[in-house]
Write a protein that holds these residues in place. Structure first.
Motif, PDB file in Angstrom:
ATOM      1  N   LEU A  27      -8.508  -1.991  -1.360  1.00  0.00           N
ATOM      2  CA  LEU A  27      -7.206  -2.267  -2.084  1.00  0.00           C
ATOM      3  C   LEU A  27      -6.628  -3.726  -1.804  1.00  0.00           C
ATOM      4  O   LEU A  27      -5.628  -3.961  -2.442  1.00  0.00           O
ATOM      5  CB  LEU A  27      -5.940  -0.965  -1.611  1.00  0.00           C
ATOM      6  CG  LEU A  27      -6.516   0.151  -2.148  1.00  0.00           C
ATOM      7  CD1 LEU A  27      -5.377   1.475  -1.522  1.00  0.00           C
ATOM      8  CD2 LEU A  27      -6.340   0.518  -3.846  1.00  0.00           C
ATOM      9  N   SER A  28      -7.124  -4.156  -0.696  1.00  0.00           N
ATOM     10  CA  SER A  28      -6.524  -5.485  -0.325  1.00  0.00           C
ATOM     11  C   SER A  28      -7.191  -6.617  -1.410  1.00  0.00           C
ATOM     12  O   SER A  28      -6.629  -7.763  -1.423  1.00  0.00           O
ATOM     13  CB  SER A  28      -6.522  -6.071   1.110  1.00  0.00           C
ATOM     14  OG  SER A  28      -7.981  -5.997   1.339  1.00  0.00           O
TER      15      SER A  28
ATOM     16  N   THR B 184      -8.056   0.797   2.559  1.00  0.00           N
ATOM     17  CA  THR B 184      -7.175  -0.378   2.615  1.00  0.00           C
ATOM     18  C   THR B 184      -7.622  -1.787   2.357  1.00  0.00           C
ATOM     19  O   THR B 184      -7.308  -2.480   1.910  1.00  0.00           O
ATOM     20  CB  THR B 184      -6.711  -0.194   4.230  1.00  0.00           C
ATOM     21  OG1 THR B 184      -5.996   1.041   4.449  1.00  0.00           O
ATOM     22  CG2 THR B 184      -5.533  -1.351   4.511  1.00  0.00           C
TER      23      THR B 184
ATOM     24  N   TYR C 138      -9.169   3.970  -6.646  1.00  0.00           N
ATOM     25  CA  TYR C 138      -7.529   4.669  -6.884  1.00  0.00           C
ATOM     26  C   TYR C 138      -6.695   4.814  -5.688  1.00  0.00           C
ATOM     27  O   TYR C 138      -7.012   5.261  -4.620  1.00  0.00           O
ATOM     28  CB  TYR C 138      -7.873   6.098  -7.365  1.00  0.00           C
ATOM     29  CG  TYR C 138      -8.650   6.193  -8.600  1.00  0.00           C
ATOM     30  CD1 TYR C 138      -8.429   5.911  -9.775  1.00  0.00           C
ATOM     31  CD2 TYR C 138     -10.198   6.512  -8.274  1.00  0.00           C
ATOM     32  CE1 TYR C 138      -9.475   5.952 -10.735  1.00  0.00           C
ATOM     33  CE2 TYR C 138     -11.158   6.387  -9.404  1.00  0.00           C
ATOM     34  CZ  TYR C 138     -10.854   6.263 -10.581  1.00  0.00           C
ATOM     35  OH  TYR C 138     -11.744   6.331 -11.754  1.00  0.00           O
ATOM     36  N   GLU C 139      -5.537   3.967  -5.640  1.00  0.00           N
ATOM     37  CA  GLU C 139      -4.555   4.223  -4.789  1.00  0.00           C
ATOM     38  C   GLU C 139      -4.066   5.597  -4.667  1.00  0.00           C
ATOM     39  O   GLU C 139      -3.752   6.043  -3.618  1.00  0.00           O
ATOM     40  CB  GLU C 139      -3.443   3.240  -4.879  1.00  0.00           C
ATOM     41  CG  GLU C 139      -2.306   2.926  -3.849  1.00  0.00           C
ATOM     42  CD  GLU C 139      -1.717   1.863  -3.799  1.00  0.00           C
ATOM     43  OE1 GLU C 139      -1.031   1.543  -2.888  1.00  0.00           O
ATOM     44  OE2 GLU C 139      -1.713   1.189  -4.931  1.00  0.00           O
ATOM     45  N   ASP C 140      -3.954   6.355  -5.914  1.00  0.00           N
ATOM     46  CA  ASP C 140      -3.698   7.562  -5.852  1.00  0.00           C
ATOM     47  C   ASP C 140      -4.583   8.356  -6.767  1.00  0.00           C
ATOM     48  O   ASP C 140      -5.019   8.134  -7.904  1.00  0.00           O
ATOM     49  CB  ASP C 140      -2.324   7.789  -6.729  1.00  0.00           C
ATOM     50  CG  ASP C 140      -1.927   9.122  -7.043  1.00  0.00           C
ATOM     51  OD1 ASP C 140      -2.399  10.001  -6.522  1.00  0.00           O
ATOM     52  OD2 ASP C 140      -0.532   9.349  -7.481  1.00  0.00           O
TER      53      ASP C 140
ATOM     54  N   LEU D  96       0.766  -1.084   0.146  1.00  0.00           N
ATOM     55  CA  LEU D  96      -0.097  -0.002  -0.105  1.00  0.00           C
ATOM     56  C   LEU D  96       0.777   1.370   0.036  1.00  0.00           C
ATOM     57  O   LEU D  96       1.955   1.334   0.757  1.00  0.00           O
ATOM     58  CB  LEU D  96      -0.821  -0.193   1.180  1.00  0.00           C
ATOM     59  CG  LEU D  96      -1.745   0.868   1.284  1.00  0.00           C
ATOM     60  CD1 LEU D  96      -3.106   0.818   0.395  1.00  0.00           C
ATOM     61  CD2 LEU D  96      -2.527   0.601   2.754  1.00  0.00           C
ATOM     62  N   ASP D  97       0.302   2.240  -0.771  1.00  0.00           N
ATOM     63  CA  ASP D  97       1.378   3.510  -0.694  1.00  0.00           C
ATOM     64  C   ASP D  97       0.919   4.250   0.743  1.00  0.00           C
ATOM     65  O   ASP D  97      -0.160   4.340   1.017  1.00  0.00           O
ATOM     66  CB  ASP D  97       0.597   4.339  -1.787  1.00  0.00           C
ATOM     67  CG  ASP D  97       1.416   5.642  -2.186  1.00  0.00           C
ATOM     68  OD1 ASP D  97       2.060   6.021  -1.143  1.00  0.00           O
ATOM     69  OD2 ASP D  97       1.183   6.297  -3.094  1.00  0.00           O
TER      70      ASP D  97
ATOM     71  N   TYR E   1     -10.591   8.924  -4.099  1.00  0.00           N
ATOM     72  CA  TYR E   1     -10.136   7.511  -4.366  1.00  0.00           C
ATOM     73  C   TYR E   1     -11.126   6.704  -4.625  1.00  0.00           C
ATOM     74  O   TYR E   1     -10.860   5.352  -4.714  1.00  0.00           O
ATOM     75  CB  TYR E   1      -9.852   7.199  -2.716  1.00  0.00           C
ATOM     76  CG  TYR E   1      -8.494   7.955  -2.308  1.00  0.00           C
ATOM     77  CD1 TYR E   1      -7.198   7.391  -2.541  1.00  0.00           C
ATOM     78  CD2 TYR E   1      -8.651   9.113  -1.589  1.00  0.00           C
ATOM     79  CE1 TYR E   1      -6.265   8.040  -2.033  1.00  0.00           C
ATOM     80  CE2 TYR E   1      -7.500   9.842  -0.899  1.00  0.00           C
ATOM     81  CZ  TYR E   1      -6.124   9.141  -1.252  1.00  0.00           C
ATOM     82  OH  TYR E   1      -4.946   9.766  -0.841  1.00  0.00           O
TER      83      TYR E   1
ATOM     84  N   ILE F 226      -1.749   7.239   1.625  1.00  0.00           N
ATOM     85  CA  ILE F 226      -2.826   6.942   2.284  1.00  0.00           C
ATOM     86  C   ILE F 226      -3.089   7.108   3.495  1.00  0.00           C
ATOM     87  O   ILE F 226      -3.875   7.740   4.279  1.00  0.00           O
ATOM     88  CB  ILE F 226      -3.605   5.781   1.528  1.00  0.00           C
ATOM     89  CG1 ILE F 226      -3.343   5.646   0.107  1.00  0.00           C
ATOM     90  CG2 ILE F 226      -4.881   5.451   2.155  1.00  0.00           C
ATOM     91  CD1 ILE F 226      -3.958   4.283  -0.612  1.00  0.00           C
TER      92      ILE F 226
END
Length: 158
Positions: A39-40, A36, A96-98, A17-18, A75, A21
């Motif tokens: 995104l997992s 989180t 979106y992670e970014d 993960l970035d 996001y 965040i």
């Protein structure tokens, strides 16, 4: 501070993960946790509020407010698709992670009716603009000027 880490292998893998965040001061911990969690998941995973609710102690409204917060921060987005007859079809969810990954110069955001704040990425229409939600620019209410009141009828003032 001492950190005790769990063992990680194929049955219990890491999530990459970035850190921006986690360190974003504009996001609540609720929104960070939801993001989180999302995104997992693998890319083909379907986002469902009921599934997120099963994996947390938050209720439906709390999760929806967290998703709205993520959407406002860029996001999360959900686009409600329509079939060939104009009926609602499956929705497409983007995580979106970014948040900078979703913005391009050729597109603007258009409101959909899923939630009042959810948006859909579309090309701009200049010939026939959409006027579903015109802005009212804060109309002024009719109220008397209390700086210099009208005092023609003095018997009513006493």
């Amino acid at each position: 501070m001492t950190i005790f880490r769990a063992n990680h292998d194929k049955q219990n893998p890491y999530v990459t993960l970035d850190k921006k965040i986690i360190n974003n001061p504009n996001l609540s911990f609720k929104a960070k946790g939801i993001l989180t969690y999302l995104l997992s998941k693998p890319p083909e995973w379907q986002v469902r509020i009921s599934d997120i609710q099963k994996h947390s102690t938050d209720g439906r409204e709390s999760i929806m407010s967290g998703l709205r917060e993520l959407e406002n921060a860029g996001y999360f987005s959900r686009v409600q698709k329509r079939d060939q007859f104009g009926r609602f079809d499956k929705s497409k969810t983007n995580i979106y992670e970014d948040p900078g990954l979703q913005v391009t110069s050729d597109f603007q955001y258009k409101d959909t009716h899923q939630f009042s704040s959810h948006r859909e990425l579309v090309s701009p229409e200049t010939e026939n603009p959409i006027t579903d939600f015109p802005s009212s620019d804060s109309p002024k209410p009719d109220s008397p000027n209390s700086d210099s009141p009208f005092t023609e009828n003095q018997s009513c003032i006493k």
